[in-house]
Design a protein around this motif. Structure first.
Motif, PDB file in Angstrom:
ATOM      1  N   VAL A   1       0.867  -1.184   0.000  1.00 12.36           N
ATOM      2  CA  VAL A   1       0.000   0.000   0.000  1.00 12.36           C
ATOM      3  C   VAL A   1       0.895   1.223   0.000  1.00 12.36           C
ATOM      4  N   LEU A   2       0.589   2.183  -0.857  1.00 13.08           N
ATOM      5  CA  LEU A   2       1.329   3.436  -0.922  1.00 13.08           C
ATOM      6  C   LEU A   2       0.536   4.505  -0.172  1.00 13.08           C
ATOM      7  N   ALA A   3       1.147   5.104   0.846  1.00 14.29           N
ATOM      8  CA  ALA A   3       0.512   6.166   1.626  1.00 14.29           C
ATOM      9  C   ALA A   3       1.292   7.453   1.427  1.00 14.29           C
ATOM     10  N   LEU A   4       0.605   8.529   1.034  1.00 17.23           N
ATOM     11  CA  LEU A   4       1.250   9.779   0.689  1.00 17.23           C
ATOM     12  C   LEU A   4       0.713  10.939   1.525  1.00 17.23           C
ATOM     13  N   THR A   5       1.602  11.819   1.940  1.00 15.89           N
ATOM     14  CA  THR A   5       1.234  13.079   2.584  1.00 15.89           C
ATOM     15  C   THR A   5       2.165  14.157   2.044  1.00 15.89           C
ATOM     16  N   PHE A   6       1.917  15.405   2.460  1.00 17.21           N
ATOM     17  CA  PHE A   6       2.738  16.499   1.970  1.00 17.21           C
ATOM     18  C   PHE A   6       3.928  16.773   2.881  1.00 17.21           C
ATOM     19  N   MET A   7       3.721  16.769   4.207  1.00 16.60           N
ATOM     20  CA  MET A   7       4.776  17.109   5.158  1.00 16.60           C
ATOM     21  C   MET A   7       5.350  15.852   5.805  1.00 16.60           C
ATOM     22  N   HIS A   8       6.637  15.916   6.185  1.00 15.31           N
ATOM     23  CA  HIS A   8       7.296  14.763   6.797  1.00 15.31           C
ATOM     24  C   HIS A   8       6.678  14.413   8.149  1.00 15.31           C
ATOM     25  N   GLY A   9       6.307  15.407   8.951  1.00 15.73           N
ATOM     26  CA  GLY A   9       5.691  15.121  10.240  1.00 15.73           C
ATOM     27  C   GLY A   9       4.395  14.359  10.085  1.00 15.73           C
ATOM     28  N   ALA A  10       3.573  14.783   9.134  1.00 22.92           N
ATOM     29  CA  ALA A  10       2.316  14.084   8.867  1.00 22.92           C
ATOM     30  C   ALA A  10       2.583  12.669   8.367  1.00 22.92           C
ATOM     31  N   ARG A  11       3.647  12.516   7.581  1.00 22.39           N
ATOM     32  CA  ARG A  11       3.998  11.179   7.083  1.00 22.39           C
ATOM     33  C   ARG A  11       4.330  10.233   8.237  1.00 22.39           C
ATOM     34  N   ARG A  12       5.122  10.728   9.201  1.00 21.52           N
ATOM     35  CA  ARG A  12       5.488   9.875  10.333  1.00 21.52           C
ATOM     36  C   ARG A  12       4.252   9.475  11.132  1.00 21.52           C
ATOM     37  N   ARG A  13       3.349  10.432  11.353  1.00 24.72           N
ATOM     38  CA  ARG A  13       2.148  10.115  12.136  1.00 24.72           C
ATOM     39  C   ARG A  13       1.227   9.160  11.390  1.00 24.72           C
ATOM     40  N   LEU A  14       1.118   9.327  10.075  1.00 22.99           N
ATOM     41  CA  LEU A  14       0.300   8.404   9.287  1.00 22.99           C
ATOM     42  C   LEU A  14       0.903   7.007   9.308  1.00 22.99           C
ATOM     43  N   HIS A  15       2.229   6.926   9.204  1.00 22.87           N
ATOM     44  CA  HIS A  15       2.893   5.624   9.245  1.00 22.87           C
ATOM     45  C   HIS A  15       2.636   4.924  10.572  1.00 22.87           C
ATOM     46  N   ASP A  16       2.695   5.667  11.675  1.00 24.17           N
ATOM     47  CA  ASP A  16       2.454   5.077  12.992  1.00 24.17           C
ATOM     48  C   ASP A  16       1.047   4.501  13.102  1.00 24.17           C
ATOM     49  N   LYS A  17       0.081   5.164  12.478  1.00 26.43           N
ATOM     50  CA  LYS A  17      -1.305   4.684  12.533  1.00 26.43           C
ATOM     51  C   LYS A  17      -1.528   3.472  11.633  1.00 26.43           C
ATOM     52  N   LEU A  18      -0.846   3.441  10.499  1.00 28.51           N
ATOM     53  CA  LEU A  18      -1.066   2.361   9.539  1.00 28.51           C
ATOM     54  C   LEU A  18      -0.326   1.078   9.892  1.00 28.51           C
ATOM     55  N   ARG A  19       0.779   1.202  10.604  1.00 29.16           N
ATOM     56  CA  ARG A  19       1.597   0.013  10.849  1.00 29.16           C
ATOM     57  C   ARG A  19       0.929  -0.980  11.793  1.00 29.16           C
ATOM     58  N   ASP A  20      -0.129  -0.568  12.480  1.00 19.65           N
ATOM     59  CA  ASP A  20      -0.839  -1.484  13.370  1.00 19.65           C
ATOM     60  C   ASP A  20      -1.805  -2.402  12.625  1.00 19.65           C
ATOM     61  N   ILE A  21      -2.025  -2.135  11.351  1.00 18.83           N
ATOM     62  CA  ILE A  21      -2.885  -3.014  10.553  1.00 18.83           C
ATOM     63  C   ILE A  21      -2.120  -4.299  10.248  1.00 18.83           C
ATOM     64  N   VAL A  22      -2.630  -5.402  10.718  1.00 14.48           N
ATOM     65  CA  VAL A  22      -1.922  -6.680  10.605  1.00 14.48           C
ATOM     66  C   VAL A  22      -1.572  -7.003   9.158  1.00 14.48           C
ATOM     67  N   ASP A  23      -2.522  -6.796   8.249  1.00 13.51           N
ATOM     68  CA  ASP A  23      -2.308  -7.150   6.852  1.00 13.51           C
ATOM     69  C   ASP A  23      -1.262  -6.278   6.167  1.00 13.51           C
ATOM     70  N   LEU A  24      -0.818  -5.192   6.834  1.00 12.10           N
ATOM     71  CA  LEU A  24       0.132  -4.278   6.215  1.00 12.10           C
ATOM     72  C   LEU A  24       1.554  -4.429   6.741  1.00 12.10           C
ATOM     73  N   ARG A  25       1.768  -5.293   7.679  1.00 10.83           N
ATOM     74  CA  ARG A  25       3.102  -5.437   8.253  1.00 10.83           C
ATOM     75  C   ARG A  25       4.100  -5.849   7.183  1.00 10.83           C
ATOM     76  N   GLY A  26       5.065  -4.960   6.960  1.00 10.90           N
ATOM     77  CA  GLY A  26       6.046  -5.206   5.917  1.00 10.90           C
ATOM     78  C   GLY A  26       5.540  -4.922   4.520  1.00 10.90           C
ATOM     79  N   ARG A  27       4.331  -4.388   4.409  1.00 11.15           N
ATOM     80  CA  ARG A  27       3.736  -4.173   3.092  1.00 11.15           C
ATOM     81  C   ARG A  27       3.187  -2.748   2.970  1.00 11.15           C
ATOM     82  N   LEU A  28       3.900  -1.823   3.570  1.00  6.77           N
ATOM     83  CA  LEU A  28       3.482  -0.422   3.561  1.00  6.77           C
ATOM     84  C   LEU A  28       4.637   0.449   3.105  1.00  6.77           C
TER      85      LEU A  28
END
Length: 421
Positions: free
Chosen positions: A37-64
């Motif tokens: 899955v490709l997740a995009l944001t504009f700012m680096h801070g927002a990217r880090r926070r989005l990554h933290d929220k998405l990494r808890d999805i079991v199906d995305l572990r190692g696939r984000l």
């Protein structure tokens, strides 16, 4: 293939709804081997926070793959530089962000590039899309034909006057029917909710539960207001947010609170850490950097070693050595080394983790897409822009609060002008 869009005010759970839509999509069509899955944001801070929220999805572990739009654009332009040359794309520097994104948009409009991206990233998420300039929007719109695209945006949270109204929000409303979220989840404090709604509607905010406006008579009184707000916070982190660093009001208030106890109850002192932007960090590193127009590798390394030791400096020294040993570069000048410093600052911030202080000070732009238990807004005279821009600045600042927000004005004269009148 499909486009799903979400609109809503600050704190209504756009990112949460976006993630829920992603979970539904993954359950309907699981990723195949080699897909992410490709997740995009504009700012680096927002990217880090989005990554933290998405990494808890079991199906995305190692696939984000979670990156900024600019980083994704650079990757595409480098990967397809041969095709880009054929299409008329000229050589671009890493810091030509708009041009890089426009070139990436042109490439994504080619079926072979769009198919290549879709094969690796069948699902694309875009958060905080209201901040996307036309060049970045060109990339996103080009993905609609080949990927499952999910986008969240709120026009009123865009702080770039040149993007008013947001081109991305206009495009979303034309391309689909966005889901509109209306229930605020970040806070239940009636005063905060009412104040935010008033500002959004173009009206003056008023004191209420969890929200108040205090007009100071000088820096000293403003410092007392800030110290009292921190002392009465009960618990949780506090963010000190300002719409402008001009004039030194915010810096002076924060410095005063850090020096001594203030007010009748002698609250403080409190150490409040200023968060630095990429530009601030780069300027601080280069302030004492001296290098001639034609310096050898040895002289360049010696000059870099005079800077405060950091991962950025080590990275630039490594870059200089690679330029000399692999590319045969025999001389360096201050401008090109400074450009390398800027690039390495961006890279470090892109991959750095969150290091949030209990009491942090920042600009409204740095506070975007974040939330805190309490917020103190320091509002100086020197806030640029028209009335609409000032309302958006105030709205983005106070909606960071979960429990309470205190707005401290430099003078009561500000109560008679926008966004307080």
């Amino acid at each position: 293939m499909t486009l799903f869009a979400i609109e809503g005010a600050a704190g209504c759970g756009k990112t949460v709804r976006l993630i829920a839509a992603l979970r539904e999509a993954l359950s309907e069509a699981p990723l195949r081997d080699g897909q992410r899955v490709l997740a995009l944001t504009f700012m680096h801070g927002a990217r880090r926070r989005l990554h933290d929220k998405l990494r808890d999805i079991v199906d995305l572990r190692g696939r984000l793959h979670c990156v900024t739009v600019d980083s994704f654009a650079q990757r595409l332009v480098m990967r397809w530089r041969g095709l880009g040359t054929t299409l008329g794309v000229t050589a671009l520097q890493p810091d030509q962000y708009d041009e890089q994104c426009d070139a990436a948009g042109l490439l994504l409009e080619q079926s072979e590039v769009a198919g290549w991206v879709a094969a690796s990233f069948p699902i694309v998420l875009v958060d905080e899309a209201q901040d996307l300039k036309p060049q970045r929007l060109r990339m996103i719109s080009a993905l609609t034909g080949s990927t499952r695209l999910m986008v969240a945006a709120d026009d009123f949270q865009c702080l770039d006057p040149s993007l008013r109204p947001s081109p991305c929000v206009i495009w979303l409303r034309q391309a689909c029917t966005p889901v509109e979220l209306t229930q605020i989840h970040r806070t239940s404090m009636s005063g905060l909710l009412t104040a935010a709604a008033a500002i959004r509607a173009g009206n003056a905010p008023a004191d209420g539960q969890g929200f108040k406006i205090l007009a100071a008579k000088g820096l000293g009184m403003a410092a007392v207001f800030l110290a009292n707000a921190i002392a009465w916070r009960h618990e949780g982190e506090v963010a000190v947010i300002t719409p402008s660093m001009s004039g030194g009001f915010a810096q002076g208030v924060v410095a005063c609170v850090g020096k001594k106890a203030l007010g009748k109850k002698q609250n403080g002192p409190y150490t409040i850490h200023w968060e630095r932007s990429e530009e601030n960090e780069t300027d601080a590193l280069l302030a004492e950097f001296q290098l001639g127009d034609s310096a050898s590798l040895a002289d360049t390394i010696t000059a870099l070693r005079q800077l405060p030791a950091s991962g950025v400096v080590r990275g630039v020294m490594g870059w200089a050595r690679r330029q000399a040993h692999a590319a045969g570069v025999t001389s360096f000048n201050r401008a090109e080394v400074a450009a390398a410093v800027r690039r390495h600052v961006v890279l470090r911030r892109q991959h750095a983790g969150s290091n949030q202080a209990k009491f942090a000070a920042m600009t409204v732009q740095q506070a975007k897409n974040r939330e805190f238990e309490g917020v103190v807004v320091l509002w100086p005279y020197q806030v640029g822009g028209d009335a609409e821009h000032k309302r958006r600045l105030l709205y983005n600042a106070i909606t960071r609060a979960r429990r309470w927000c205190t707005v401290v004005l430099q003078s009561e004269n500000l109560l008679r002008v926008a966004p307080f009148a």
